[in-house]
Design an enzyme around this catalytic site. Structure first.
Site, PDB file in Angstrom:
ATOM      1  N   GLU A  73      10.212  43.235  -1.122  1.00  0.00           N
ATOM      2  CA  GLU A  73      10.290  42.892  -1.822  1.00  0.00           C
ATOM      3  C   GLU A  73      11.000  41.084  -2.222  1.00  0.00           C
ATOM      4  OE1 GLU A  73      10.575  44.279  -4.707  1.00  0.00           O
ATOM      5  OE2 GLU A  73      11.086  46.434  -4.401  1.00  0.00           O
ATOM      6  N   TYR A 119      38.045  44.212 -11.710  1.00  0.00           N
ATOM      7  CA  TYR A 119      37.125  43.850 -10.704  1.00  0.00           C
ATOM      8  C   TYR A 119      35.693  43.561 -11.156  1.00  0.00           C
ATOM      9  CZ  TYR A 119      39.956  42.012  -7.228  1.00  0.00           C
ATOM     10  OH  TYR A 119      41.322  41.644  -6.735  1.00  0.00           O
TER      11      TYR A 119
HETATM   12  P1  13P Z   1      11.526  48.027   1.646  1.00  0.00           P
HETATM   13  O1  13P Z   1      11.306  48.754   2.950  1.00  0.00           O
HETATM   14  O2  13P Z   1      10.272  47.014   1.818  1.00  0.00           O
HETATM   15  O3  13P Z   1      12.550  47.253   1.787  1.00  0.00           O
HETATM   16  O4  13P Z   1      11.802  48.151   0.132  1.00  0.00           O
HETATM   17  C1  13P Z   1      12.622  49.238  -0.192  1.00  0.00           C
HETATM   18  C2  13P Z   1      12.582  48.797  -1.886  1.00  0.00           C
HETATM   19  O5  13P Z   1      14.224  49.299  -1.584  1.00  0.00           O
HETATM   20  C3  13P Z   1      11.854  49.160  -2.475  1.00  0.00           C
HETATM   21  O6  13P Z   1      12.454  48.689  -3.879  1.00  0.00           O
END
Ligand code: 13P
Length: 210
Positions: A73, A119
């Site tokens: 990501e 909050y």
């Molecule tokens: P990654 O393990 O590549 O960080 O992906 C996990 C995730 O949350 C995908 O949206």
């Protein structure tokens, strides 16, 4: 805080989120802005068991220069950190209640969670844009998230989860926790006729704490 301390803090806060159920398995990823690039959680790593020394390092041009292979990501984090120059960190989770709201809300909605409590408004703000569904790791999500993040501390990815920024890593974690709590309240009170804060009360909070 220097890079070594930020690596330690990232592992500590990742473990705290994991232990309290904000992420499961290898879901979620976190990035931190450095003076000379970025730290990013490695792909397929568990937030509960991060090794500070193996956290990925990216150069200012986002190329991978150290540690394990970064999260798939990277585009999502780059979208927010380039849209918000004062953001120091981004936390992406698949936390249950926020993700549930992301399965109910329509893409393009900017307030899928009502301002029920101070909050939520103070930490997340007035808007939470909902981004249409993209496959995890799809670089095509970058421009949508980038545009939305210019005016919002957090965005909600449809059928996926929240992406939350903060001035510091601690701020981003706190905001992600408040977002999850607000989502939980919103679902608990769904169709119950709960009283939300008025626009004037929201304005007052943002003028005082924003
Ligand atoms: P990654 O393990 O590549 O960080 O992906 C996990 C995730 O949350 C995908 O949206």
């Amino acid at each position: 805080m220097d890079e070594a301390a930020l690596r330690e803090q990232l592992a500590t806060l990742g473990a705290s989120l994991f232990q309290r159920g904000y992420s499961v398995g290898t879901a979620g990823n976190i990035s931190v802005r450095l003076a000379d690039g970025y730290l990013m959680t490695p792909t397929n790593s568990c937030l509960g068991r991060l090794d500070p020394a193996r956290i990925s390092k990216l150069a200012p041009d986002w190329s991978h220069i150290g540690g394990d292979k970064p999260s798939k990501e990277v585009f999502m984090h780059r979208a927010v950190l380039t849209a918000r120059p004062d953001a120091g960190a981004v936390v992406h989770l698949h936390s249950t209640y926020a993700t549930a709201i992301g399965c109910l809300a329509e893409a393009g909605d900017t307030a899928p969670i009502p301002p029920l409590t101070p909050y939520f408004v103070m930490r997340v703000g007035r808007t939470l844009p909902v981004i249409r569904y993209y496959r995890p790791g799809d670089g095509a999500m970058e421009s949508d998230i980038h545009e939305a993040a210019k005016g919002a501390k957090a965005v909600l990815l449809a059928n996926h989860g929240p992406v939350v920024s903060g001035k510091t890593l601690e701020d981003a974690v706190h905001a992600a926790e408040e977002l999850e709590e607000a989502a939980r309240l919103a679902l608990l009170l769904r169709n119950a006729g709960a009283r939300a804060l008025t626009p004037a009360q929201v304005d007052d909070l943002l003028a005082t704490f924003g």
